[in-house]
Design a protein around this motif. Structure first.
Motif: not given
Length: 402
Positions: A44-52, A57-60, A111-117, A119-127
């Motif tokens: 039900p939640e997208i990108g859980r492994k990205i978030l943890i 902070r996601c070593n991207f 990421c300086d802030n959080s891994a959510q950043d 995931l947000s990039v990927l979702l924004a590109e998809c949208s």
């Protein structure tokens, strides 16, 4: 078009199963080139492994991506995708979305802030590209005639291109399954036995006893197994050994093999201890070794390897034996902490069955397999995320241009 349950049959150009790093990358890559893309995920939640990842902070990615830092039965397989999607490419995407980031040691980008950043990039590109996402979807059956037919809890999907991006077996508590392997086997593709990788070690017997007493102690070491060696931190745990050096070497370790530890990499233990003996002081083993090792480890090494007498009284052969133990401490894990604690999965869909350029199954036109589901495992430090980006980009590009 309506299926037998009265639900409309969705007919995208591309159906991607798995809304993680690789799946989302493949989705917007194909959609940006004009393909109609649907992504479905069982969670039900997208990108859980990205978030943890990366402590949240996601070593991207990593600045120093090299094909030889990826493990596969075909050591050259990753080269093609990696050559066509580089760290700078993903970094430009991060900067396009004004995500603050920083570089840590060994080329690791976070990421300086959080891994959510991320995931947000990927979702924004998809949208922006018109990708449609469906969550909490259960796949019931997959078949293929001229197209792939995927029966799910949200109706039927019919598509000429099917992408498996459901990952491996690591971290089952967030939903990891062997789904991709099951589908691959259904279509006759071989599997390299999946095993935990980037995972802590456990020990038994006497080793477990003294290691348990050192839980929480950390120090820089050189850990070796076979021809591979990593010089990073080691961490003693209540069950055994962890830390970057041990996680790295775990990807190369096989049951029954020893791991060699150099507790004083780049130093000469015999000269160090011999120098103390020459001072003719009254210092004993724990205090002497405590000059170079954490105190609790110094006490344990002294207990195991030297007499309880001042260093000045130690025979030269004792000093040589101690130095050998400090530089060549062979340990024998009884196993690892398994998929529950593994960061990634070693093994997966055999690369011999896939095109290294497109990630398409050679014997099943239209079937693409990407990311952790494939027998490609990167080093610790952003390498596995970059494999997700590179393999997803390769598949998305191939689908769009095919």
């Amino acid at each position: 078009m309506v299926d037998m349950h009265g639900v409309g049959v969705r007919t995208p150009d591309v159906l991607i199963i798995g809304a993680g790093a690789a799946g989302l990358m493949a989705a917007f890559t194909a959609a940006q080139k004009g393909k109609q893309v649907i992504v479905i995920d069982h969670s039900p939640e997208i990108g859980r492994k990205i978030l943890i990842s990366g402590g949240g902070r996601c070593n991207f990615t990593n600045r120093d991506i090299k094909p030889e830092r990826f493990i596969s039965q075909n050591k050259h397989f990753a080269r093609s995708a990696l050559s066509r999607y580089k760290p700078a490419d993903f970094l430009s995407l991060v900067e396009k979305h004004r995500i603050p980031w920083h570089e840590k040691k060994l080329g690791q980008l976070f990421c300086d802030n959080s891994a959510q950043d991320i995931l947000s990039v990927l979702l924004a590109e998809c949208s922006a590209a018109g990708v449609r996402l469906f969550t909490d979807v259960r796949v019931r059956e997959i078949s293929r005639s001229d197209k792939f037919r995927v029966e799910t809890s949200r109706g039927t999907f019919l598509s000429p291109a099917l992408v498996l991006a459901t990952g491996g077996l690591s971290i089952p508590k967030i939903g990891a399954t062997g789904f991709a392997y099951d589908v691959a086997k259904h279509f006759g593709l071989p599997i390299v036995t999946p095993e935990p990788a980037l995972v802590p070690f456990v020990f038994g017997g006497m080793d477990q006893g003294w290691m348990h007493e050192l839980a929480g102690v950390s120090l820089p070491v050189k850990a070796s197994c076979g021809k591979m060696a990593f010089e990073e931190a080691l961490l003693f745990t209540h069950r055994g050994l962890s830390g970057p050096a041990l996680l790295q070497i775990s990807s190369y370790w096989h049951a029954g093999e020893p791991i060699r530890l150099d507790l004083l990499p780049g130093q000469n233990a015999e000269q160090l201890v011999g120098g103390l003996k020459a001072t003719k002081g009254k210092m004993r083993g724990p205090a002497a070794l405590g000059r170079w090792l954490p105190q609790r480890l110094a006490q344990e090494m002294a207990r195991q390897h030297v007499p309880d007498r001042p260093v000045v009284e130690w025979p030269d052969k004792t000093i040589r034996a101690l130095a050998a133990s400090l530089h060549r401490l062979d340990i024998y894990p009884t196993g690892t902490e398994g998929f529950a604690k593994a960061e990634v999965t070693r093994g997966g869909v055999d690369t011999r069955a896939l095109s290294s350029k497109t990630m398409q199954a050679e014997s099943v036109p239209g079937l693409y397999i990407i990311g952790e589901a494939v027998d490609v495992t990167g080093w610790l430090g952003g390498y596995n995320f970059h494999w997700a980006w590179a393999s997803g980009h390769a598949a998305g590009t191939a689908i769009a241009e095919g």
